[in-house]
Design an enzyme around this catalytic site. Structure first.
Site, PDB file in Angstrom:
ATOM      1  N   GLY A   9       5.899  56.478  95.902  1.00  0.00           N
ATOM      2  CA  GLY A   9       6.243  55.062  96.008  1.00  0.00           C
ATOM      3  C   GLY A   9       5.920  54.382  97.322  1.00  0.00           C
ATOM      4  O   GLY A   9       5.750  53.169  97.366  1.00  0.00           O
ATOM      5  N   ASP A  45      18.078  54.674  97.158  1.00  0.00           N
ATOM      6  CA  ASP A  45      18.942  54.289  96.042  1.00  0.00           C
ATOM      7  C   ASP A  45      20.247  55.088  96.185  1.00  0.00           C
ATOM      8  O   ASP A  45      21.146  54.695  96.927  1.00  0.00           O
ATOM      9  CB  ASP A  45      18.172  54.600  94.754  1.00  0.00           C
ATOM     10  CG  ASP A  45      18.923  54.259  93.484  1.00  0.00           C
ATOM     11  OD1 ASP A  45      19.815  53.412  93.525  1.00  0.00           O
ATOM     12  OD2 ASP A  45      18.610  54.846  92.433  1.00  0.00           O
ATOM     13  N   ARG A  70       2.785  50.030  89.879  1.00  0.00           N
ATOM     14  CA  ARG A  70       2.616  50.293  91.318  1.00  0.00           C
ATOM     15  C   ARG A  70       1.615  49.345  91.967  1.00  0.00           C
ATOM     16  O   ARG A  70       1.674  49.087  93.165  1.00  0.00           O
ATOM     17  CB  ARG A  70       2.124  51.726  91.549  1.00  0.00           C
ATOM     18  CG  ARG A  70       3.123  52.809  91.165  1.00  0.00           C
ATOM     19  CD  ARG A  70       2.669  54.153  91.738  1.00  0.00           C
ATOM     20  NE  ARG A  70       3.334  55.281  91.117  1.00  0.00           N
ATOM     21  CZ  ARG A  70       4.542  55.739  91.462  1.00  0.00           C
ATOM     22  NH1 ARG A  70       5.216  55.168  92.425  1.00  0.00           N
ATOM     23  NH2 ARG A  70       5.058  56.785  90.842  1.00  0.00           N
TER      24      ARG A  70
HETATM   25  P1  5GP Z   1      17.352  58.210  95.644  1.00  0.00           P
HETATM   26  O1  5GP Z   1      17.098  59.681  95.835  1.00  0.00           O
HETATM   27  O2  5GP Z   1      17.708  57.491  96.918  1.00  0.00           O
HETATM   28  O3  5GP Z   1      18.348  57.961  94.554  1.00  0.00           O
HETATM   29  O4  5GP Z   1      16.027  57.553  95.083  1.00  0.00           O
HETATM   30  C1  5GP Z   1      14.878  57.570  95.802  1.00  0.00           C
HETATM   31  C2  5GP Z   1      13.675  57.466  94.908  1.00  0.00           C
HETATM   32  O5  5GP Z   1      13.996  56.982  93.602  1.00  0.00           O
HETATM   33  C3  5GP Z   1      12.721  56.454  95.469  1.00  0.00           C
HETATM   34  O6  5GP Z   1      11.822  57.030  96.363  1.00  0.00           O
HETATM   35  C4  5GP Z   1      12.035  55.909  94.230  1.00  0.00           C
HETATM   36  O7  5GP Z   1      10.953  56.723  93.894  1.00  0.00           O
HETATM   37  C5  5GP Z   1      13.082  56.025  93.140  1.00  0.00           C
HETATM   38  N1  5GP Z   1      13.782  54.743  92.946  1.00  0.00           N
HETATM   39  C6  5GP Z   1      15.047  54.429  93.298  1.00  0.00           C
HETATM   40  N2  5GP Z   1      15.369  53.170  92.943  1.00  0.00           N
HETATM   41  C7  5GP Z   1      14.262  52.671  92.341  1.00  0.00           C
HETATM   42  C8  5GP Z   1      13.955  51.375  91.771  1.00  0.00           C
HETATM   43  O8  5GP Z   1      14.750  50.424  91.732  1.00  0.00           O
HETATM   44  N3  5GP Z   1      12.699  51.255  91.263  1.00  0.00           N
HETATM   45  C9  5GP Z   1      11.792  52.265  91.268  1.00  0.00           C
HETATM   46  N4  5GP Z   1      10.591  51.997  90.733  1.00  0.00           N
HETATM   47  N5  5GP Z   1      12.039  53.467  91.803  1.00  0.00           N
HETATM   48  C10 5GP Z   1      13.262  53.669  92.337  1.00  0.00           C
END
Ligand code: 5GP
Length: 181
Positions: free
Chosen positions: A48, A106, A168
């Site tokens: 991402g 997130d 993307r």
């Molecule tokens: P975490 O481990 O903090 O829950 O999530 C991190 C990863 O989840 C990010 O690098 C991303 O790839 C994905 N992610 C989290 N929230 C979103 C979102 O709202 N949209 C998208 N497309 N990916 C997300």
């Protein structure tokens, strides 16, 4: 600008290209000041962050290096909670000033999984440059040093972020439409 459809879901415009670029330039300016006498190693987390890393890097005016790793935890619009490392770190971080470049925090699970591994390799310093932060979704508290935008806990696509592989390549960021789950 109107709603777009990615796979089966509709998304509405949320952050414009101009807003994104403006905030990235502000982050770059801070990093240029904070690391003026250093030679940081940026570690960009794929997939991402590739657009954010590229645009940020263009505005970094000090000596620096960049490398990439790939971590994944998402399937569709929800985190799986399982973090996998399809591409690992191939650069020695011991004694280096590290700046992690990540698209979005997130739950914080991904970085919570990766950061201790990095700490074990004894970098001189470790800071985080994150484009988007969802504070209300964060379960694993992460100290973000350079943050582009704090956003609500709603799924977003575009500017490197995907929904099941698509979206993307969109130059701005769109948010899942209100009535979509
Ligand atoms: P975490 O481990 O903090 O829950 O999530 C991190 C990863 O989840 C990010 O690098 C991303 O790839 C994905 N992610 C989290 N929230 C979103 C979102 O709202 N949209 C998208 N497309 N990916 C997300």
């Amino acid at each position: 600008m109107s709603a777009i459809k990615v796979h089966d879901k509709y998304f509405v415009p949320y952050l414009s290209e101009e807003e994104i670029q403006h905030h990235i330039q502000e982050i770059a300016a801070k990093i240029n000041t904070d690391y003026a006498d250093k030679k940081p190693l940026f570690i960009a987390i794929l997939n991402g962050s590739f657009m954010f890393a590229a645009d940020l890097f263009k505005h970094i005016a000090i000596d620096c290096e960049i490398c990439f790793i790939k971590l994944a935890s998402y399937k569709g619009t929800k985190s799986t909670g399982q973090v996998v490392t399809p591409i690992g770190l191939d650069t020695d971080v011991t004694g280096r000033d590290i700046i992690i470049v990540e698209d979005i925090v997130d739950t914080g699970k991904t970085l919570n999984h990766f950061l201790p591994q990095l700490h074990n390799q004894q970098p001189t310093s470790l800071k985080l440059a994150i484009l988007l932060h969802k504070p209300t979704a964060t379960v694993y508290p992460i100290k973000i040093d350079y943050c582009g935008f704090s956003i609500p806990d709603k799924f977003v696509v575009g500017y490197g972020l995907d929904y099941n592989g698509l979206g993307r390549n969109i130059r701005s960021i769109y948010q899942l439409q209100e009535n979509e789950a």
